[in-house]
Design an enzyme around this catalytic site. Structure first.
Site, PDB file in Angstrom:
ATOM      1  N   ASP A 139       9.644  -5.190   7.539  1.00 35.73           N
ATOM      2  CA  ASP A 139       8.970  -3.917   7.285  1.00 35.73           C
ATOM      3  C   ASP A 139       9.749  -3.109   6.245  1.00 35.73           C
ATOM      4  O   ASP A 139      10.959  -3.304   6.082  1.00 35.73           O
ATOM      5  CB  ASP A 139       8.870  -3.127   8.606  1.00 35.73           C
ATOM      6  N   GLU A 140       9.060  -2.218   5.536  1.00 33.57           N
ATOM      7  CA  GLU A 140       9.700  -1.330   4.553  1.00 33.57           C
ATOM      8  C   GLU A 140      10.529  -2.112   3.535  1.00 33.57           C
ATOM      9  O   GLU A 140      11.640  -1.723   3.175  1.00 33.57           O
ATOM     10  CB  GLU A 140      10.589  -0.306   5.259  1.00 33.57           C
TER      11      GLU A 140
ATOM     12  N   MET B  23       1.908   5.262   1.461  1.00 34.86           N
ATOM     13  CA  MET B  23       2.212   5.795   2.783  1.00 34.86           C
ATOM     14  C   MET B  23       0.899   6.104   3.512  1.00 34.86           C
ATOM     15  O   MET B  23      -0.112   6.426   2.893  1.00 34.86           O
ATOM     16  CB  MET B  23       3.067   7.061   2.672  1.00 34.86           C
TER      17      MET B  23
ATOM     18  N   GLY C 294       0.827  -1.196   0.000  1.00 30.13           N
ATOM     19  CA  GLY C 294       0.000   0.000   0.000  1.00 30.13           C
ATOM     20  C   GLY C 294       0.860   1.243   0.000  1.00 30.13           C
ATOM     21  O   GLY C 294       2.089   1.154   0.040  1.00 30.13           O
TER      22      GLY C 294
ATOM     23  N   CYS D  99      -7.672   9.774   0.631  1.00 29.34           N
ATOM     24  CA  CYS D  99      -7.198  10.917  -0.166  1.00 29.34           C
ATOM     25  C   CYS D  99      -7.464  12.216   0.601  1.00 29.34           C
ATOM     26  O   CYS D  99      -8.601  12.479   1.017  1.00 29.34           O
ATOM     27  CB  CYS D  99      -7.911  10.944  -1.511  1.00 29.34           C
TER      28      CYS D  99
HETATM   29 ZN   LIG Z   1      -9.019  12.152  -4.306  1.00 31.14          ZN
END
Ligand SMILES: [Zn+2]
Length: 201
Positions: free
Chosen positions: A87-88, A13, A11, A144
């Site tokens: 992780d990462e 950030m 996914g 978003c």
């Molecule tokens: Zn948007």
């Protein structure tokens, strides 16, 4: 020997990837599994996030140089954990793929978390390969910041403006930030030429 299993948590950030990794690792620790947690030694800002606590004992991530992911496999060969969390993973060199495959072949449950795309929407590091090899893939979404819809992209801003795909990863001077965006609101400026740099085009 038990069969290994590869889970990938992908996914952008702010989508909660590390939290999901820690949640799964904690549950394994509660089930009295031996757990090892790794992360690349590149992103020290988030070091404290990768800590889970069980029975008063901290579960700390072992920091491994990003260009030496084979150290993960070497350590797992010595310690024989039941579960390995990474992780990462996007920051590790390509050697992370054979390292993960070796862990799975040893019968270990491997849980990998990482950015599936960079700020320009390009597949990031070894993540696409790990996602292809996985038994299970989860793509988490953030929200978003422009419209409130699910966000699968990471917007990079330099001095408040969308970054160009060829902007340097390490910035000297400018102020950069990142925020979650949906596909509609994710912006990447075209590659900049010296003449247009700084113009509002
Ligand atoms: Zn948007």
């Amino acid at each position: 020997m038990e069969a290994g299993y590869l889970e990938v948590i992908a996914g952008g950030m702010f989508s909660g990837k590390t939290e999901e990794l820690i949640r799964r690792v904690k549950r394994a620790a509660i089930a009295r599994k031996r757990v090892l947690l790794f992360k690349p030694d590149i992103d020290r800002r988030y070091r404290r996030d990768a800590v889970a606590s069980h029975d008063g004992r901290d579960l700390r991530a072992v920091c491994v140089p990003a260009d030496r992911p084979e150290e993960i496999a070497a350590r797992a060969r010595r310690e024989r954990p039941d579960v390995v969390g990474i992780d990462e993973a996007q920051f590790f060199s390509g050697g992370i793929v054979p390292a993960v495959q070796e862990l799975v072949d040893l019968g270990i449950r491997v849980i990998v978390s990482g950015l599936d795309m960079d700020f320009a929407g390009r597949p990031f590091g070894a993540m696409p390969v790990l996602m292809a090899l996985a038994d299970e893939v989860v793509k988490l979404k953030a929200i978003c910041v422009v419209c409130g819809e699910p966000a699968t992209f990471t917007q990079r801003l330099i001095d408040g403006r969308p970054a160009a795909a060829d902007d340097p990863v390490i910035l000297i001077g400018g102020r950069e930030s990142y925020e979650p965006r949906c596909r509609r609101h994710h912006e990447v400026r075209p590659p900049s030429s010296p003449g247009t740099r700084g113009d509002d085009v």
